[in-house]
Design an enzyme around this catalytic site. Structure first.
Site, PDB file in Angstrom:
ATOM      1  CG  HIS A 379      34.793 -20.145  39.062  1.00 16.48           C
ATOM      2  ND1 HIS A 379      34.154 -21.379  39.276  1.00 16.48           N
ATOM      3  CD2 HIS A 379      34.013 -19.122  39.125  1.00 16.48           C
ATOM      4  CE1 HIS A 379      32.970 -20.988  39.308  1.00 16.48           C
ATOM      5  NE2 HIS A 379      32.796 -19.632  38.820  1.00 16.48           N
ATOM      6  CB  CYS A 690      32.091   1.537  41.611  1.00 14.28           C
ATOM      7  SG  CYS A 690      30.560   1.141  40.719  1.00 14.28           S
TER       8      CYS A 690
END
Ligand code: PEP
Ligand code: MG
Length: 767
Positions: A379, A690
């Site tokens: 995170h 992508c």
């Protein structure tokens, strides 16, 4: 009223668990118009469900009424992990009545289970005096509330684990190991040193080192015990208040800097700081004549050692929060003796990378960060990238090698960290940094220009985004839309799932930035390295090849449909599509399509009355093999080259040791790319890419030569790729394509492409 939204406000304020549960039952009963709302929690000690909060039943029953799993309707809800709705509860075969609660007056019943990782946590129940049939919407709302509460209950379990009586003393062991190097300031460590870590967030920075998160300066157990407990307790109180204030400020900054979904990162910190047992233990340590900093160090060392004995992944993961909190308290206490240095214009050196630290760095204006632990997908790393702070993680021997005030170069692109650079190295890096600045301003001028090649071919360049700050970057760098919206972040940052309304609020930011679109939303791609406590498995030896992505979502149809509904609500009136990740068979694709269609139908007119475009992500070799079949049943393809390369070349994308094997120039990869594009075009559908190869100028031009219809890439790479396309003769490269793809070694292919594209890049200065 939107109950889940109101509840998240209650949770965010983070009072104690009992306050949150009390507030929940009040809000639910009031807003769902029921006479009763109760929460039962499973007590891990005796495996019984205990009434933990109620509105409507007798409050004297709280904590007293207990049920075995399978006993009574609520016991069945939890044992079988399913919702049960009955109009007349007494007629249900599982009905059991508890006189202490006074529940005999209530007829209708709805109970939903609360669970984490398929482990039961408890149940939330509503009851009404009059007969009433609960509809699907009510059942879903209660399920959402149950999911929200699970995270809170788990935080409370963490606190419960902490509140266990002492089980042996562990004096500052871990704390000292890490600090030894820093405090001892190794005398031999002079001269330039080059360290290598993981490139967690791009960019180059030059500055002076400041340590953060390590405050154990001289913290050896005190020789004498002549402290004044009253004074120490007062110091402790001030430090706790300061930590609380700091965290609240960081929470606000996180909301401003990133998205509101990040703010909940800090809920367990606040809950810990409110835990009476923890506060009591700190006080007691002061009463034993320990100076306040030692009291903190001792109590937290005990807590960590307690936690290390609990074999629960969720609890283990929270250790980082606990360390963060300990360091904040120590910082507050030691500030007078060792004033905290300003982080402005510094390179921050730390042990780990908790999200709170990243936010703090951003707020204080630090230039970059380097850490001893951590990878590139934590995170903290995601936040660093979102906030544009260069970061290198996992640098071994960092603590032993760097002293406060040392000059450092951090190269977040390559993962290189140079400590005490020589004048020569410094000059080389300065040149590169200047070059970066010059390139940036040259490229900024291209913002409004199209990506048109020398031979006149134009390619739409869209952006890959995962959070609101990346949406801003997409606009800034001139993206023509969002080609890949990775939706995992708000789901990963907290234990519960965002509600549909919350998702709509998050996705709407992208729609505001690109009001006509196109925006391609990807269905949740959880699992693998994107672990989620509620749905991911912890018992897999190979999670990347495990229970993940669309496999996992097809087993959680409600979650999938809620997400699709959120996409559809946002996408009304703009060009958009839904990306299905990790498709490996027609069966998966068809099942997904059915669920998408059902979601659109259930949403009715809110979906704008049309079905969304559905695209298959081609990122598993099987999908390449069946590309022609898939192409007949989707509206577009999007190649996920990151996973396609990892699976084709059997090279884990998160393992730095095997990264040379995951070479995008491998002929197997490039030939596959061409086959996918050809298969898509044969069926008349557009093909995009992508994966990260779209951000590599040479490969982007090569894809263009293969006939790709658009690219989606990291926003900050758009100008570089655009410039490369503008300097290339794609037609010439296309003519050579057969020849190039026939080469059998990656090295030969790389050289051949470089020969064909001589002017693609400005040569970088050598260091
Ligand atoms: C990919 O695999 O190339 C991709 C775009 O998806 P992600 O990187 O999110 O797995
Ligand atoms: Mg992928």
């Amino acid at each position: 009223m939107n109950i889940p939204h109101v509840l998240s406000q209650v949770i965010r304020r983070s009072p104690s668990l009992s306050q949150i549960l009390d507030a929940t039952v009040e809000i639910v009963a009031r807003d769902m118009g029921t006479d009763v709302c109760s929460i039962y929690l499973l007590d891990p000690a005796d495996h019984r469900l205990r009434l933990a909060a109620t509105k409507g039943l007798h409050r004297e029953a709280l904590g007293k009424v207990t049920l075995a799993l399978g006993e009574g309707i609520t016991g069945i809800v939890v044992a079988e992990m399913r919702s049960i709705a009955v109009e007349d509860a007494s007629s249900h075969p599982g009905y059991r009545y508890f006189p202490e609660t006074g529940e005999e007056q209530f007829q209708s019943y709805l109970g939903v289970p609360m669970a984490i990782r398929n482990r039961p946590v408890g149940a939330i129940v509503i009851q009404t005096r009059d007969r009433r049939k609960f509809n699907q919407d009510e059942i879903e709302t209660l399920n959402t509330i149950a999911a929200q509460l699970v995270g809170v209950v788990e935080n409370a379990r963490l606190i419960h684990a902490i509140d266990q009586p002492d089980q042996g003393k562990h004096y500052l062991k871990e704390l000292r190991t890490w600090n030894k190097g820093l405090v001892a300031r190794p005398k031999g460590a002079e001269g330039e040193l080059v360290l290598k870590g993981a490139p967690a967030s791009g960019g180059i920075a030059l500055g002076r080192a400041v340590y953060r998160g390590v405050y154990d300066i001289g913290l050896e157990p005190p020789a004498d015990a002549t402290q004044d407990p009253v004074r120490e307790k007062r110091r402790m109180g001030i430090a706790i208040e300061k930590a609380r204030g700091d965290i609240l400020r960081i929470q606000e900054a996180a909301e401003k800097e990133t998205d509101e979904e990040h703010a909940l990162i800090f809920s367990s910190h606040l809950m810990l700081l409110n835990d009476p047992t923890l506060l009591d233990r700190l006080e007691r340590a002061c009463d034993q004549f320990l100076p306040a900093p030692y009291a903190v160090a001792q109590v937290f060392a005990e807590i960590e050692s307690q936690i290390s004995r609990i074999s629960d992944v969720y609890i283990q993961e929270r250790v980082e929060d606990i360390r963060d909190l300990r360091n904040r308290l120590l910082a507050g206490l030691l500030e007078r003796d060792h004033p905290a240095q300003s982080l402005a214009n510094s390179i921050v050196v730390a042990h780990g990378l908790p999200p709170s630290l990243v936010v703090e760095l951003k707020v204080q204006g630090a230039l970059a960060m380097v850490t001893e632990r951590g990878g590139t997908t934590s995170h903290g790393a995601l936040l660093a990238r979102a906030m544009g702070i260069p970061a290198v993680t996992g640098v071994e021997g960092l603590g032993e090698s760097v002293r406060t005030g040392d000059e450092m170069i951090v190269d977040g692109n390559s993962g290189k960290v140079v400590v005490r650079p020589t004048a020569r190295t410094l000059a080389g890096y300065m040149k590169r940094a200047d070059f970066q600045t010059a390139t940036r301003s040259r490229l900024a001028a291209l913002r409004q220009e199209p990506a048109r090649s020398l031979c006149g071919q134009t390619l739409p360049l869209l952006a890959n985004v995962g959070m609101a700050s990346e949406v801003h970057q997409a606009v800034l760098y001139g993206a023509e839309g969002i080609g890949l919206y990775r939706t995992e972040f708000p789901f990963m940052i907290r234990e519960d799932f965002p509600t549909r309304e919350e998702q709509v609020r998050i996705y709407e930011r992208a729609a505001r930035a690109f009001p006509k679109g196109p925006i391609y939303f990807r269905i949740l791609d959880l699992g693998g390295d994107k672990y989620h406590p509620r749905v991911s498995r912890t018992d897999e030896s190979n999670p990347v090849l495990g229970y993940r992505s669309i496999r996992l979502m097809l087993d959680n149809p409600r979650l999938l449909k809620e997400q699709v509904k959120a996409f559809l609500q946002v996408a009304r009136g703009l060009k958009s599509g839904i990306l299905v990740p990790m498709v490996s068979s027609m069966t998966e694709l068809r099942k997904t399509r059915t669920l998408i269609e059902e979601a659109a139908k259930e949403l009715g007119s809110e979906s704008g009355g049309r079905l969304p475009a559905i695209g298959a992500m081609i990122e598993v070799p099987a999908a390449v093999e069946i590309a022609s079949d898939l192409a007949r049943e989707v509206d577009f393809f999007s190649i996920g080259s990151n996973d396609l390369i990892q699976f084709t070349l059997a090279a884990d994308r998160e393992n730095a040791r095997v990264s040379p094997f995951g070479d995008a120039y491998h002929p197997a990869v490039l030939r596959m790319l061409r086959r996918v594009i050809t298969a898509g075009h044969a069926a008349g559908i557009p093909v995009s890419c992508c994966g990260e190869i779209s951000s590599t100028p040479e490969l982007a031009v090569l894809l263009m030569a293969m006939g790709i219809d658009s690219l989606s890439l990291i926003p900050s790479s758009i100008p570089t790729v655009k410039e490369a396309i503008r300097r290339s003769d794609v037609r010439r490269l296309r003519e050579k394509l057969d020849e190039i793809l026939a080469l059998s070694e990656a090295k030969e292919i790389r050289e051949a492409i470089a020969r064909e594209l001589p002017a693609i890049k400005e040569p970088e200065p050598v260091e």
